[in-house]
Scaffold this active site. Structure first.
Site, PDB file in Angstrom:
ATOM      1  N   LYS A 147       1.305   4.127   7.172  1.00 31.76           N
ATOM      2  CA  LYS A 147       0.599   5.004   6.230  1.00 31.76           C
ATOM      3  C   LYS A 147       1.087   6.438   6.427  1.00 31.76           C
ATOM      4  O   LYS A 147       1.761   6.751   7.403  1.00 31.76           O
ATOM      5  CB  LYS A 147      -0.916   4.980   6.477  1.00 31.76           C
ATOM      6  CG  LYS A 147      -1.594   3.644   6.296  1.00 31.76           C
ATOM      7  CD  LYS A 147      -1.777   3.298   4.848  1.00 31.76           C
ATOM      8  CE  LYS A 147      -2.526   2.014   4.658  1.00 31.76           C
ATOM      9  NZ  LYS A 147      -1.799   0.811   4.957  1.00 31.76           N
TER      10      LYS A 147
ATOM     11  N   SER B 247       0.811  -1.222   0.000  1.00 28.35           N
ATOM     12  CA  SER B 247       0.000   0.000   0.000  1.00 28.35           C
ATOM     13  C   SER B 247       0.843   1.270   0.000  1.00 28.35           C
ATOM     14  O   SER B 247       0.338   2.337  -0.297  1.00 28.35           O
ATOM     15  CB  SER B 247      -0.952   0.026   1.198  1.00 28.35           C
ATOM     16  OG  SER B 247      -0.255   0.301   2.393  1.00 28.35           O
TER      17      SER B 247
END
Length: 166
Positions: free
Chosen positions: A123, A86
């Site tokens: 993230k 991701s």
């Protein structure tokens, strides 16, 4: 040409007279000079995808050039192995080790290790409209939104180590 000859003389490669005939030899174990190498504890694996349940368990050490962390309190550094893709558009790939500085406050845009309940993820951090957004760097993944009380920042990613062998 001289560089190749030097590598050949040192035993790192072999060459023949044929075009593109360079053969690399495997890594050689060498003693590390401890004043130039920093051993950072590898404490586990973390998701760069959907958050996953992750238990801290020391898996070994990641060795880095100590000059990369001259002004760091090295006792606050740890490493995590990445599972998932991701964050690939930020250059963090599946199998990489991220070097993390243990902090509780970060700035918008920082790449963080975040704990949401008992799930951890890597993230980019963005506060937005009373929520915390954890943004991936891969369009295949969705932005994760949390209430500030539901997120605990474990640290900020400050480095990356990639293994060229599997």
């Amino acid at each position: 040409f001289m560089h190749l000859r030097s590598l050949q003389n040192k035993g790192f490669i072999s060459r023949t007279s044929k075009a593109r005939s360079i053969t690399l030899f495997g890594k050689r174990k060498r003693a590390r000079h401890t004043s130039f190498v920093l051993a950072i504890p590898l404490i586990g694996r973390i998701s760069a995808g959907q958050p996953l349940n992750s238990e801290e368990s020391r898996e070994g050490e990641v060795y880095c050039d100590s000059s990369m962390f001259k002004n760091e309190d090295t006792s606050r550094l740890f490493a995590l192995k990445i599972n998932g893709d991701s964050m690939k558009d930020k250059g963090i790939l599946d199998g990489d080790c991220v070097i993390v500085r243990q902090v509780s406050t970060v700035r918008p845009g920082d790449i963080v290790v975040a704990l949401a309940g008992d799930e951890t993820t890597v993230k980019s951090y963005y506060p937005a409209g009373g929520k915390i957004e954890l943004r991936p760097a891969n369009p295949k993944f969705k932005i994760q939104k949390y209430r500030p009380s539901d997120i605990k920042i474990q640290g900020k990613v400050i480095g990356l180590q990639r293994s060229l062998t599997s």
